[in-house]
Design a protein around this motif. Structure first.
Motif, PDB file in Angstrom:
ATOM      1  N   SER A 112     -61.750  46.277  18.137  1.00 33.50           N
ATOM      2  CA  SER A 112     -61.563  45.093  17.288  1.00 33.50           C
ATOM      3  C   SER A 112     -62.216  43.867  17.904  1.00 33.50           C
ATOM      4  N   LEU A 113     -62.047  43.709  19.189  1.00 29.46           N
ATOM      5  CA  LEU A 113     -62.677  42.583  19.882  1.00 29.46           C
ATOM      6  C   LEU A 113     -64.200  42.698  19.835  1.00 29.46           C
ATOM      7  N   GLY A 114     -64.707  43.916  19.986  1.00 30.80           N
ATOM      8  CA  GLY A 114     -66.149  44.138  19.898  1.00 30.80           C
ATOM      9  C   GLY A 114     -66.705  43.794  18.536  1.00 30.80           C
ATOM     10  N   VAL A 115     -65.999  44.181  17.479  1.00 32.55           N
ATOM     11  CA  VAL A 115     -66.440  43.855  16.115  1.00 32.55           C
ATOM     12  C   VAL A 115     -66.472  42.346  15.922  1.00 32.55           C
ATOM     13  N   TRP A 116     -65.466  41.654  16.407  1.00 33.98           N
ATOM     14  CA  TRP A 116     -65.416  40.198  16.251  1.00 33.98           C
ATOM     15  C   TRP A 116     -66.504  39.510  17.071  1.00 33.98           C
ATOM     16  N   LEU A 117     -66.746  39.974  18.288  1.00 33.41           N
ATOM     17  CA  LEU A 117     -67.715  39.313  19.160  1.00 33.41           C
ATOM     18  C   LEU A 117     -69.168  39.645  18.831  1.00 33.41           C
ATOM     19  N   ILE A 118     -69.473  40.936  18.660  1.00 26.04           N
ATOM     20  CA  ILE A 118     -70.881  41.334  18.523  1.00 26.04           C
ATOM     21  C   ILE A 118     -71.217  41.964  17.186  1.00 26.04           C
ATOM     22  N   GLY A 119     -70.234  42.113  16.306  1.00 23.74           N
ATOM     23  CA  GLY A 119     -70.505  42.631  14.978  1.00 23.74           C
ATOM     24  C   GLY A 119     -70.198  44.105  14.834  1.00 23.74           C
ATOM     25  N   PHE A 120     -69.972  44.492  13.591  1.00 26.21           N
ATOM     26  CA  PHE A 120     -69.547  45.854  13.281  1.00 26.21           C
ATOM     27  C   PHE A 120     -70.602  46.885  13.659  1.00 26.21           C
ATOM     28  N   HIS A 121     -71.858  46.607  13.347  1.00 30.82           N
ATOM     29  CA  HIS A 121     -72.920  47.583  13.601  1.00 30.82           C
ATOM     30  C   HIS A 121     -73.057  47.886  15.093  1.00 30.82           C
ATOM     31  N   ILE A 122     -73.148  46.862  15.898  1.00 28.39           N
ATOM     32  CA  ILE A 122     -73.338  47.068  17.336  1.00 28.39           C
ATOM     33  C   ILE A 122     -72.095  47.688  17.954  1.00 28.39           C
ATOM     34  N   ALA A 123     -70.918  47.191  17.573  1.00 28.77           N
ATOM     35  CA  ALA A 123     -69.671  47.710  18.142  1.00 28.77           C
ATOM     36  C   ALA A 123     -69.462  49.173  17.772  1.00 28.77           C
ATOM     37  N   MET A 124     -69.750  49.532  16.530  1.00 28.20           N
ATOM     38  CA  MET A 124     -69.551  50.916  16.114  1.00 28.20           C
ATOM     39  C   MET A 124     -70.622  51.847  16.669  1.00 28.20           C
ATOM     40  N   ALA A 125     -71.722  51.306  17.137  1.00 26.49           N
ATOM     41  CA  ALA A 125     -72.723  52.126  17.829  1.00 26.49           C
ATOM     42  C   ALA A 125     -72.322  52.301  19.302  1.00 26.49           C
ATOM     43  N   LEU A 126     -71.734  51.277  19.896  1.00 23.20           N
ATOM     44  CA  LEU A 126     -71.335  51.354  21.302  1.00 23.20           C
ATOM     45  C   LEU A 126     -70.039  52.133  21.513  1.00 23.20           C
ATOM     46  N   PHE A 127     -69.112  52.048  20.564  1.00 23.23           N
ATOM     47  CA  PHE A 127     -67.799  52.655  20.747  1.00 23.23           C
ATOM     48  C   PHE A 127     -67.855  54.153  21.048  1.00 23.23           C
ATOM     49  N   PRO A 128     -68.569  54.975  20.254  1.00 23.39           N
ATOM     50  CA  PRO A 128     -68.602  56.409  20.588  1.00 23.39           C
ATOM     51  C   PRO A 128     -69.260  56.688  21.934  1.00 23.39           C
ATOM     52  N   LEU A 129     -70.290  55.933  22.262  1.00 23.23           N
ATOM     53  CA  LEU A 129     -70.972  56.123  23.539  1.00 23.23           C
ATOM     54  C   LEU A 129     -70.019  55.838  24.698  1.00 23.23           C
ATOM     55  N   LEU A 130     -69.333  54.705  24.634  1.00 27.19           N
ATOM     56  CA  LEU A 130     -68.411  54.352  25.711  1.00 27.19           C
ATOM     57  C   LEU A 130     -67.209  55.289  25.762  1.00 27.19           C
ATOM     58  N   TYR A 131     -66.730  55.717  24.617  1.00 24.96           N
ATOM     59  CA  TYR A 131     -65.598  56.646  24.564  1.00 24.96           C
ATOM     60  C   TYR A 131     -65.965  57.979  25.213  1.00 24.96           C
ATOM     61  N   VAL A 132     -67.108  58.521  24.828  1.00 29.46           N
ATOM     62  CA  VAL A 132     -67.535  59.815  25.362  1.00 29.46           C
ATOM     63  C   VAL A 132     -67.760  59.724  26.863  1.00 29.46           C
ATOM     64  N   ARG A 133     -68.398  58.668  27.323  1.00 30.21           N
ATOM     65  CA  ARG A 133     -68.652  58.515  28.750  1.00 30.21           C
ATOM     66  C   ARG A 133     -67.366  58.292  29.539  1.00 30.21           C
ATOM     67  N   THR A 134     -66.416  57.570  28.963  1.00 29.73           N
ATOM     68  CA  THR A 134     -65.144  57.323  29.641  1.00 29.73           C
ATOM     69  C   THR A 134     -64.364  58.615  29.854  1.00 29.73           C
ATOM     70  N   TYR A 135     -64.412  59.497  28.885  1.00 25.81           N
ATOM     71  CA  TYR A 135     -63.636  60.730  28.966  1.00 25.81           C
ATOM     72  C   TYR A 135     -64.459  61.930  29.415  1.00 25.81           C
ATOM     73  N   GLY A 136     -65.558  61.681  30.133  1.00 32.82           N
ATOM     74  CA  GLY A 136     -66.267  62.749  30.822  1.00 32.82           C
ATOM     75  C   GLY A 136     -67.386  63.430  30.076  1.00 32.82           C
ATOM     76  N   GLY A 137     -67.787  62.910  28.937  1.00 36.99           N
ATOM     77  CA  GLY A 137     -68.896  63.507  28.199  1.00 36.99           C
ATOM     78  C   GLY A 137     -70.240  63.132  28.801  1.00 36.99           C
ATOM     79  N   THR A 138     -71.278  63.770  28.316  1.00 35.83           N
ATOM     80  CA  THR A 138     -72.619  63.502  28.821  1.00 35.83           C
ATOM     81  C   THR A 138     -73.242  62.329  28.068  1.00 35.83           C
ATOM     82  N   TRP A 139     -74.282  61.765  28.666  1.00 36.89           N
ATOM     83  CA  TRP A 139     -75.018  60.697  27.994  1.00 36.89           C
ATOM     84  C   TRP A 139     -75.614  61.210  26.690  1.00 36.89           C
TER      85      TRP A 139
END
Length: 91
Positions: free
Chosen positions: A23-50
């Motif tokens: 929610s903070l990401g959407v407010w600060l940098i916009g829906f498009h950028i936040a929704m592109a970053l969220f899966p990447l950061l989620y996967v990397r946080t929980y041990g997925g590959t780049w």
């Protein structure tokens, strides 16, 4: 009482943090950028590959563009940081 509502439940705390961060990401940098970053950061946080993170991120952004931009023609407000620095938001 449901175990999900017990104080200190790690899964609940992680879910709250993820919702707040997105929610903070959407407010600060916009829906498009936040929704592109969220899966990447989620996967990397929980041990997925780049690779898997980038694939999911690309698919999420494609979904947003096709469904919300092309089909529904959603109006996107200017994100806070774009407004603050006088940048044009591309959506």
């Amino acid at each position: 009482m449901c175990r999900l509502h017990e104080p200190g439940n790690q899964a609940v705390e992680e879910a709250r943090a993820l919702i707040l961060a997105s929610s903070l990401g959407v407010w600060l940098i916009g829906f498009h950028i936040a929704m592109a970053l969220f899966p990447l950061l989620y996967v990397r946080t929980y041990g997925g590959t780049w690779r898997s993170g980038l694939i999911l991120s690309t698919l999420a952004l494609a979904f947003v563009i096709v469904i919300f931009d092309q089909l529904l023609e959603v109006f996107w407000p200017t994100p806070f940081l774009f407004d603050l620095f006088g940048l044009d938001y591309f959506a």
